[in-house]
Design an enzyme around this catalytic site. Sequence first.
Site, PDB file in Angstrom:
ATOM      1  N   SER A   1      22.993 -39.651 -41.488  1.00 17.93           N
ATOM      2  CA  SER A   1      23.725 -38.395 -41.413  1.00 17.93           C
ATOM      3  C   SER A   1      22.968 -37.345 -40.606  1.00 17.93           C
ATOM      4  CB  SER A   1      24.010 -37.861 -42.821  1.00 17.93           C
ATOM      5  OG  SER A   1      22.815 -37.638 -43.524  1.00 17.93           O
ATOM      6  N   CYS A   2      21.676 -37.569 -40.356  1.00 16.29           N
ATOM      7  CA  CYS A   2      20.900 -36.610 -39.580  1.00 16.29           C
ATOM      8  C   CYS A   2      21.425 -36.554 -38.148  1.00 16.29           C
ATOM      9  CB  CYS A   2      19.422 -36.998 -39.564  1.00 16.29           C
ATOM     10  SG  CYS A   2      18.665 -37.011 -41.198  1.00 16.29           S
ATOM     11  N   GLY A   3      21.851 -35.393 -37.720  1.00 18.79           N
ATOM     12  CA  GLY A   3      22.354 -35.239 -36.364  1.00 18.79           C
ATOM     13  C   GLY A   3      23.806 -35.622 -36.204  1.00 18.79           C
TER      14      GLY A   3
END
Length: 270
Positions: free
Chosen positions: A110-112
């Site tokens: 989910s990062c970015g």
Amino acid sequence: MSRVTARRRTVRISPSGTVTRPDTLAVEEPLEIRTGGQSLTITMRTPGADIDLVHGFLYAEGIIDSAEDIVSARYCAGTDENGQNTYNVLDIQLRTPVPVQPRPFLTNSSCGLCGKTALDEVRTRIRHAMPANSPRIDVHTLAKLPDELRSRQQVFDATGGLHAAGLFTPEGEALAVREDIGRHNAVDKLVGWAIRESRLPAHDLVLMVSGRASFELVQKAIMAGIPVMGAVSAPSSLAVDLAADAGLTLVGFLRGETMNVYTGEDRLAM
């Protein structure tokens, strides 16, 4: 010194003065997970229940479907400055080898990315749809789970610095509790235990976590087929969106007789 705790010098400052004394801390060490001798990933964890941790991690990432998919798990050679095995490299032999290459793992993907992308990614990997007829849990029983979990946090008692996760029956019986410096590792250890005990999908169980309900923890619950999840602290917005999308009952701020039910209140007996 045990492998899960360590002693370090500290200067304690209080209104009555300063005192130099040792303090007991939770151990944090890297665990390198290898498959067929090739490095897959490295995670920071509290040593203990590493086999469960690896089972839970590989299951959440869609690499294995059951305990039978792992032929063997062994620690590789590695020593510290005293010549003792560090037990920080675990090599997994899979029944059906998978190609090892750099990849974004779901727990970090989910990062970015936007929320919709993260939700879509989880949808593609869900093995078990949430059951429509899963057992209901009484809210008074649910309210007791934080204390039941806390009473089994042995390392937290010594350090005050570990997360915990527990699997309970709808009647409030604790089946397994795991602790770790990382909240996602604690849940992976718990899911790994369930895999090795042939308890997945866990359609008849309740997951309780000692901290907040993040996207990654809700994702792991859904992947394991757990229909009800409780958390002592708040959920994130994306965690609530994912729970609603998958049909998970998500309860936060579970403290005493009060709680916030964010999704799936039909599974709770008021």
